[in-house]
Design a protein around this motif. Structure first.
Motif, mmCIF file in Angstrom:
data_model
loop_
_atom_site.group_PDB
_atom_site.id
_atom_site.type_symbol
_atom_site.label_atom_id
_atom_site.label_comp_id
_atom_site.label_asym_id
_atom_site.label_seq_id
_atom_site.Cartn_x
_atom_site.Cartn_y
_atom_site.Cartn_z
ATOM 1 N N ALA A 42 0.822 -1.211 0.000
ATOM 2 C CA ALA A 42 0.000 0.000 0.000
ATOM 3 C C ALA A 42 0.851 1.254 0.000
ATOM 4 O O ALA A 42 0.520 2.250 -0.660
ATOM 5 C CB ALA A 42 -0.933 0.007 1.216
ATOM 6 N N ARG A 47 -0.508 3.769 -3.187
ATOM 7 C CA ARG A 47 -1.974 3.815 -3.108
ATOM 8 C C ARG A 47 -2.457 4.448 -1.804
ATOM 9 O O ARG A 47 -3.560 4.978 -1.739
ATOM 10 C CB ARG A 47 -2.567 2.409 -3.243
ATOM 11 N N THR A 225 -13.761 -0.065 5.601
ATOM 12 C CA THR A 225 -14.576 -0.843 4.665
ATOM 13 C C THR A 225 -16.040 -0.450 4.777
ATOM 14 O O THR A 225 -16.743 -0.311 3.767
ATOM 15 C CB THR A 225 -14.403 -2.347 4.937
ATOM 16 N N ASP A 251 -3.677 -3.001 5.320
ATOM 17 C CA ASP A 251 -4.181 -4.094 4.486
ATOM 18 C C ASP A 251 -5.603 -3.792 4.011
ATOM 19 O O ASP A 251 -5.931 -3.947 2.824
ATOM 20 C CB ASP A 251 -4.193 -5.407 5.273
ATOM 21 N N GLU A 252 -6.432 -3.362 4.943
ATOM 22 C CA GLU A 252 -7.822 -3.053 4.626
ATOM 23 C C GLU A 252 -7.908 -1.888 3.644
ATOM 24 O O GLU A 252 -8.696 -1.918 2.686
ATOM 25 C CB GLU A 252 -8.573 -2.713 5.912
ATOM 26 N N THR A 253 -7.084 -0.876 3.877
ATOM 27 C CA THR A 253 -7.095 0.301 3.012
ATOM 28 C C THR A 253 -6.664 -0.056 1.598
ATOM 29 O O THR A 253 -7.228 0.439 0.614
ATOM 30 C CB THR A 253 -6.171 1.388 3.588
ATOM 31 N N LEU A 254 -5.674 -0.925 1.492
ATOM 32 C CA LEU A 254 -5.216 -1.367 0.177
ATOM 33 C C LEU A 254 -6.320 -2.123 -0.552
ATOM 34 O O LEU A 254 -6.548 -1.898 -1.749
ATOM 35 C CB LEU A 254 -3.977 -2.249 0.318
ATOM 36 N N ARG A 255 -7.002 -3.016 0.146
ATOM 37 C CA ARG A 255 -8.100 -3.752 -0.492
ATOM 38 C C ARG A 255 -9.182 -2.795 -0.986
ATOM 39 O O ARG A 255 -9.719 -2.965 -2.087
ATOM 40 C CB ARG A 255 -8.704 -4.763 0.494
ATOM 41 N N GLN A 256 -9.477 -1.782 -0.192
ATOM 42 C CA GLN A 256 -10.494 -0.812 -0.603
ATOM 43 C C GLN A 256 -10.036 -0.031 -1.834
ATOM 44 O O GLN A 256 -10.800 0.180 -2.770
ATOM 45 C CB GLN A 256 -10.809 0.149 0.532
ATOM 46 N N GLN A 258 -7.884 -0.990 -4.122
ATOM 47 C CA GLN A 258 -7.903 -1.883 -5.282
ATOM 48 C C GLN A 258 -9.320 -2.104 -5.773
ATOM 49 O O GLN A 258 -9.556 -2.168 -6.992
ATOM 50 C CB GLN A 258 -7.243 -3.204 -4.906
ATOM 51 N N GLY A 259 -10.262 -2.209 -4.847
ATOM 52 C CA GLY A 259 -11.653 -2.368 -5.240
ATOM 53 C C GLY A 259 -12.194 -1.172 -5.992
ATOM 54 O O GLY A 259 -12.903 -1.308 -6.994
#
Length: 264
Positions: A42, A47, A225, A251-256, A258-259
């Protein structure tokens, strides 16, 4: 040094240590954050913009320790004046000289414990921006009200703080005062309603390009999220004293992020 927010898609995560750590403990924590930043995708991919705000005495060494990581270092306060006979104060020019990129302005604790008024907050926001420092402008309603009333009060505070400042990016930290230090953050639907209004307001200002809106107030994992794209990130406190917990939020911020990219 990078800007606090270099693109609309970039997420922002911040941590303020307040006065919980001593100097040695702070530098140990900063070292762990630096190691995390050097390996976490991230941060490495840009990102997510991470900023950390230690105590004054640890700023210079924190800047050195985090050099090359992309992590910004901030100050928990700054003087409204740039220099002069102001015993105990630290001015924007000195902070900028040692590498400070952001500075907290208007936190509820500064208001309640030290009597800072809207006028003081505005003067400090102006001091930060004229010295090339992005204010982490803390705004929020004192008591729980409707989201519409909360947004109106936050916009009033935002307008007051930025009325007489030069152009520049700001990090708007929405922190409902009634939620600071609480067992749980404000409900996601409540925060989303206020956050969306604040994002629209700051995005409409041509002099605030690169600005972001983040949520603080008992923030932790899972919250971002739930908040979706109505805020750009979170402002963490004691939860992030454990660097593993900070990593979970990244980790959560990166997933968001990417989404959101996948939906674009």
């Amino acid at each position: 040094m990078t800007s606090p927010s270099s693109s609309a898609a970039q997420r922002v995560v911040g941590v303020s240590l307040k006065m919980y750590f001593g100097h040695a403990q702070t530098l140990d924590w900063i070292g762990q954050v630096g190691a995390l930043a050097r390996r976490h995708p991230a941060i490495v991919d840009g990102r997510v913009q991470l900023f950390v705000i230690p105590g004054y005495l640890s700023i210079v060494q924190s800047v050195a320790a985090l050099d090359g990581t992309g992590v910004l270092v901030g100050a928990q306060d700054l003087a409204s004046a740039d220099r002069g006979a102001f015993t105990g104060e630290v001015g924007g020019p000195e902070l900028a000289e040692v590498g400070v990129a952001v500075a907290e302005v208007g936190h509820a604790e500064r208001r309640s414990l030290f009597g800072e008024t809207d006028e003081v907050v505005a003067a400090k926001a102006a001091a930060a921006l004229r010295n090339g420092i992005s204010p982490v402008l803390c705004i929020g309603e004192l008591e729980r009200v409707s989201p519409e009333a909360a947004a109106a009060e936050c916009l009033r505070q935002l307008d007051s703080a930025l009325a007489d400042t030069v152009a520049g990016a700001v990090i708007v930290a929405y922190e409902p005062v009634w939620a600071i230090g609480a067992a749980e953050p404000a409900e996601p639907a409540y925060v989303r309603a206020v956050g969306a209004i604040l994002k629209d307001a700051i995005a409409s200002r041509a002099d605030r390009v690169g600005s972001s809106v983040i949520y603080g107030g008992s923030a932790g994992p899972g919250l971002l999220t739930a908040l979706g794209d109505d805020v750009d990130g979170v402002f963490l406190g004691r939860f992030a004293h454990d660097v593993a917990a900070l990593e979970a939020v990244l980790d959560e911020t990166l997933r968001q992020a990417q989404g959101s990219e996948g939906q674009a």
